[in-house]
Enzyme design. Structure first.
Site, PDB file in Angstrom:
ATOM      1  N   GLN A   1       1.180 -11.732  -2.885  1.00 14.04           N
ATOM      2  CA  GLN A   1      -0.262 -11.549  -2.848  1.00 14.04           C
ATOM      3  C   GLN A   1      -1.040 -11.064  -4.091  1.00 14.04           C
ATOM      4  O   GLN A   1      -0.357 -10.323  -4.997  1.00 14.04           O
ATOM      5  CB  GLN A   1      -0.692 -10.313  -1.780  1.00 14.04           C
ATOM      6  CG  GLN A   1      -1.004 -11.159  -0.142  1.00 14.04           C
ATOM      7  CD  GLN A   1      -1.535 -10.221   0.851  1.00 14.04           C
ATOM      8  OE1 GLN A   1      -1.199  -8.958   0.530  1.00 14.04           O
ATOM      9  NE2 GLN A   1      -2.164 -10.901   1.551  1.00 14.04           N
TER      10      GLN A   1
ATOM     11  N   HIS B   1      -8.199  -1.049  -0.117  1.00 16.46           N
ATOM     12  CA  HIS B   1      -7.342  -2.348  -0.142  1.00 16.46           C
ATOM     13  C   HIS B   1      -8.246  -3.620  -0.354  1.00 16.46           C
ATOM     14  O   HIS B   1      -9.145  -3.813   0.188  1.00 16.46           O
ATOM     15  CB  HIS B   1      -6.606  -2.651   1.169  1.00 16.46           C
ATOM     16  CG  HIS B   1      -6.033  -1.256   1.824  1.00 16.46           C
ATOM     17  ND1 HIS B   1      -4.734  -1.366   1.959  1.00 16.46           N
ATOM     18  CD2 HIS B   1      -6.491  -0.364   2.371  1.00 16.46           C
ATOM     19  CE1 HIS B   1      -4.641  -0.028   2.505  1.00 16.46           C
ATOM     20  NE2 HIS B   1      -5.551   0.454   3.007  1.00 16.46           N
TER      21      HIS B   1
ATOM     22  N   ARG C   1       7.515 -10.969   5.933  1.00 23.23           N
ATOM     23  CA  ARG C   1       7.180 -10.951   7.263  1.00 23.23           C
ATOM     24  C   ARG C   1       8.191 -11.639   8.216  1.00 23.23           C
ATOM     25  O   ARG C   1       8.469 -12.823   7.750  1.00 23.23           O
ATOM     26  CB  ARG C   1       5.728 -11.300   7.365  1.00 23.23           C
ATOM     27  CG  ARG C   1       4.909 -10.191   6.922  1.00 23.23           C
ATOM     28  CD  ARG C   1       3.315 -10.274   7.147  1.00 23.23           C
ATOM     29  NE  ARG C   1       2.680  -9.432   5.876  1.00 23.23           N
ATOM     30  CZ  ARG C   1       1.385  -9.353   5.639  1.00 23.23           C
ATOM     31  NH1 ARG C   1       0.574 -10.096   6.439  1.00 23.23           N
ATOM     32  NH2 ARG C   1       0.989  -8.608   4.579  1.00 23.23           N
TER      33      ARG C   1
ATOM     34  N   CYS D   1       0.823  -1.319   0.160  1.00 24.96           N
ATOM     35  CA  CYS D   1       0.145   0.086   0.036  1.00 24.96           C
ATOM     36  C   CYS D   1       0.864   1.455  -0.197  1.00 24.96           C
ATOM     37  O   CYS D   1       0.590   2.292  -0.837  1.00 24.96           O
ATOM     38  CB  CYS D   1      -0.974   0.045   1.163  1.00 24.96           C
ATOM     39  SG  CYS D   1      -1.115  -1.433   2.304  1.00 24.96           S
TER      40      CYS D   1
ATOM     41  N   ASP E   1      -2.492  -8.597  -4.784  1.00 22.88           N
ATOM     42  CA  ASP E   1      -2.850  -7.197  -3.844  1.00 22.88           C
ATOM     43  C   ASP E   1      -3.492  -6.206  -4.954  1.00 22.88           C
ATOM     44  O   ASP E   1      -3.102  -6.282  -6.131  1.00 22.88           O
ATOM     45  CB  ASP E   1      -1.599  -6.968  -3.243  1.00 22.88           C
ATOM     46  CG  ASP E   1      -1.867  -5.902  -2.283  1.00 22.88           C
ATOM     47  OD1 ASP E   1      -2.979  -5.676  -1.714  1.00 22.88           O
ATOM     48  OD2 ASP E   1      -0.920  -5.462  -1.722  1.00 22.88           O
TER      49      ASP E   1
ATOM     50  N   HIS F   1      -5.032  -1.681  -5.035  1.00 16.78           N
ATOM     51  CA  HIS F   1      -5.753  -0.734  -4.164  1.00 16.78           C
ATOM     52  C   HIS F   1      -6.335   0.115  -5.251  1.00 16.78           C
ATOM     53  O   HIS F   1      -5.970   0.389  -6.468  1.00 16.78           O
ATOM     54  CB  HIS F   1      -4.376   0.055  -3.491  1.00 16.78           C
ATOM     55  CG  HIS F   1      -3.713  -0.599  -2.474  1.00 16.78           C
ATOM     56  ND1 HIS F   1      -2.494  -1.350  -2.798  1.00 16.78           N
ATOM     57  CD2 HIS F   1      -4.051  -0.831  -1.100  1.00 16.78           C
ATOM     58  CE1 HIS F   1      -2.159  -2.106  -1.741  1.00 16.78           C
ATOM     59  NE2 HIS F   1      -3.254  -1.782  -0.627  1.00 16.78           N
TER      60      HIS F   1
ATOM     61  N   LYS G   1     -13.979  -3.413   7.258  1.00 16.39           N
ATOM     62  CA  LYS G   1     -13.632  -4.253   6.246  1.00 16.39           C
ATOM     63  C   LYS G   1     -14.608  -5.518   6.185  1.00 16.39           C
ATOM     64  O   LYS G   1     -15.406  -5.878   6.811  1.00 16.39           O
ATOM     65  CB  LYS G   1     -12.274  -4.967   6.338  1.00 16.39           C
ATOM     66  CG  LYS G   1     -12.062  -5.564   7.923  1.00 16.39           C
ATOM     67  CD  LYS G   1     -10.585  -5.972   7.942  1.00 16.39           C
ATOM     68  CE  LYS G   1     -10.377  -6.685   9.419  1.00 16.39           C
ATOM     69  NZ  LYS G   1      -9.469  -7.618   9.475  1.00 16.39           N
TER      70      LYS G   1
HETATM   71 ZN    ZN Z   1      -3.206  -2.475   1.233  1.00 15.23          ZN
END
Ligand code: ZN
Ligand code: ZN
Length: 581
Positions: free
Chosen positions: A323, A456, A305, A276, A325, A327, A410
């Site tokens: 991911q 997100h 991580r 992000c 992922d 945005h 969320k």
């Molecule tokens: Zn994010």
């Protein structure tokens, strides 16, 4: 009483019974603690002579013998001094008693039958509630006193316990099936991925076959991203600490982040745990107008991580993973449509993968508003939008107060696999916080500067982890479009190899993932090999097929499909791959 609380009490009471049985059989043992856990209970002991799994039957039998002599649990209170006398020479209990008596003068004991132990309570009303066939001792393991490796290693006995025999048996059956489906085992058998001590724990390496599956998962997420209007970006793996200080990750996630040093600068760098913050910088790289929004970025970059080594397990928890992922930067009036489209894409994906799911609407805790950023109005609005969407789509969801992120509500997507296990795979999160922290803006129709909202989202979450879930969900039998080997060609004898090679080349030229098993081996063992590897289709070629210039196709799922021409074969396979059957 809630079922969960009832089970908890049954399990903890059985821990007492286990200790009673052990003290009866091995009076020299030092007992320590015994809580209820998921699926059962355990108790930690220091035995004079080590015991093993083979001793469990005897201990379990003795538990069943003692059980009918127990009724209720009677509470009594003792001073620290008196309490210690109950455990002569037991430094573990003495340590606990010293600790408990720091704040209170007396500690509580609970007694049932002739067995009494230091305990804070949480038992069944009467031991008669527990049926003799609803529990079972499971295994012996080593465990450090209080989980600290500087302390002495104790012997932990694990037990399983449920409300009745049927539930216990169902659990044992499910566990047996889970063992068979273990993705680490199947991945090894099918040569899909490798872990190496030299490379490091929690860092999988995908073999050519495994990478086909992983790429297919990513490829499908890319298709969905395309339909949703996301533009894929590519971003670096590590960043200056400053970026994460502004985003808030430095404060909230520092312990989970891995540092990187440069010899050319004093600055701290971090391997990124999330994409992000970087995406905000792409957004901020040029002026944006209300007409440009929504702007949507997707990213498959690796994330890092710093998980505890003890918590890493196969593909389920990793230190390095990607991911799917994405945005969205949008105006407030665009939130509803964006979230709705993303929900549709997630449902489409899970239907394709034939995975059940439910969703959790994670709301803020109305009694603890100061935990969250943003005004009441923003929260009420955004929570109402998400609720309305889930209702309108008739999605099976549960609202959970207090589960929201500190920056916004969320929707968490929980996948339910073939063994009814639940996996949280992705979330859609509204974020009114990071755009402010990074001072993102756009010019509105009236010329004023406005802050965009950030959404997100991930569709199936991490492709790496999702692959682990899929392997277990399918028990290794991937659908055709995902299968690392889609078709296996098996000539009956070596004199059929030329024809087999011709079919092999034909399928290969059509981008079908095909293997030719032309070894001079027994036909039965070659077919068995294809079946064991869960290959979706195999083709056996012999005299009959060569004469007719045809092929005989057999399917893993549908059995014998009979003879067909080469052209029919190719178009059938291509059609199925294209439709992701
Ligand atoms: Zn994010
Ligand atoms: Zn107790």
């Amino acid at each position: 009483m809630e079922k969960a609380e009832k089970l908890q009490n049954i399990r903890h009471s059985l821990a007492h019974l286990l200790a009673a049985s052990v003290m009866d059989l091995y009076p020299e043992t030092k007992r320590t603690i015994g809580p209820a856990i998921d699926n059962g209970f355990y108790f930690d002991f220091e035995f004079l002579q080590p015991i093993s799994d083979t001793d469990l039957a005897k201990i379990e039998k003795n538990m069943r013998k003692i059980l009918p002599t127990w009724n209720t649990f009677e509470k009594s209170e003792l001073s620290g001094e008196e309490a210690k006398k109950e455990y002569p020479g037991n430094p573990y209990k003495h340590e606990l008693i010293d600790e408990f008596t720091k704040d209170v003068a007396k500690v509580s004991f609970y007694k049932s039958g002739s067995y009494s132990d230091l305990c804070k309570g949480g038992h069944v009303e009467n031991m008669k509630e527990i049926s003799v066939d609803s529990f079972k001792l499971d295994r012996v393991a080593g465990a450090y006193w209080r989980g600290d490796e500087k302390n002495k290693m104790l012997t932990r006995i694990y037990g399983l316990a449920f409300e009745n025999k049927t539930e216990l048996e169902a659990y044992l059956e499910q566990r047996e099936e889970a063992k068979k489906r273990d993705h680490r085992k199947i991945a090894k058998e099918q040569d899909l991925l490798v872990f190496s001590d030299l490379v490091g724990t929690g860092m999988p390496m995908f073999t050519p076959k495994g990478n086909i599956v992983r790429n297919a998962i990513i490829g499908f997420s890319r298709e969905l991203n395309n339909e949703l209007g996301f533009g894929e970006v590519h971003t670096p793996n590590f960043n200056k600490a400053e970026l994460f200080k502004i985003s808030g990750h430095y404060d909230k996630y520092k312990e989970d982040m891995l540092t990187v040093q440069s010899q050319y600068s004093e600055e701290d760098f971090f391997l990124k745990p999330m994409n992000c913050p970087q995406h905000t910088q792409i957004y901020a790289s040029r002026p944006r107008s209300y007409r440009d929004l929504p702007i949507r970025y997707s990213d498959f970059a690796n994330l890092y991580r710093d998980e505890r080594p003890g918590e890493l397990s196969g593909l389920v928890r990793l230190r390095c993973f990607a991911q799917d992922d994405g945005h969205v930067f949008c105006r407030k009036d665009q939130i509803e449509e964006e979230v709705s489209n993303i929900l549709n894409a997630i449902e489409k994906a899970l239907k394709l993968y034939k995975i059940d799911y439910w969703m959790r609407l994670s709301l803020r805790d109305p009694n603890n508003k100061e935990k969250y950023l943003g005004t009441d109005e923003i929260w009420e609005n955004s929570q109402a939008i998400m609720k309305k969407l889930l209702d309108a789509k008739q999605i099976n969801y549960r609202a959970a107060e207090g589960e929201a992120a500190f920056y916004g509500p969320k929707i968490d997507i929980m996948a339910v696999d073939a063994l009814k296990r639940e996996w949280q795979i992705s979330t859609i999160q509204l974020d009114f916080n990071q755009p402010n922290r990074f001072e993102l803006e756009y010019t509105d129709s009236d010329g004023s500067k406005q802050t965009p909202v950030m959404i997100h989202r991930a569709l199936i979450g991490s492709p790496d982890r999702f692959m682990g879930i899929l392997i277990e969900h399918y028990a290794g039998a991937f659908p055709l479009w995902l299968a690392p080997v889609q078709v296996k060609i098996i000539p009956v004898r070596t004199n059929h190899n030329d024809y087999a090679k011709e079919i092999y080349e034909l399928l290969k030229a059509n981008n079908i993932r095909v293997e030719l098993d032309d070894a001079d081996a027994n036909l039965g063992s070659k077919v068995r090999d294809a079946k064991n590897n869960k290959v979706p289709y195999w083709i056996v070629l012999g005299d009959k097929e060569i004469e007719a210039a045809k092929v005989t196709l057999e399917s893993r799922d549908a059995g014998q499909l009979g003879q067909m021409s080469k052209e029919e074969l190719v178009s059938k396979l291509l059609e199925e791959i294209k439709n992701k059957k």
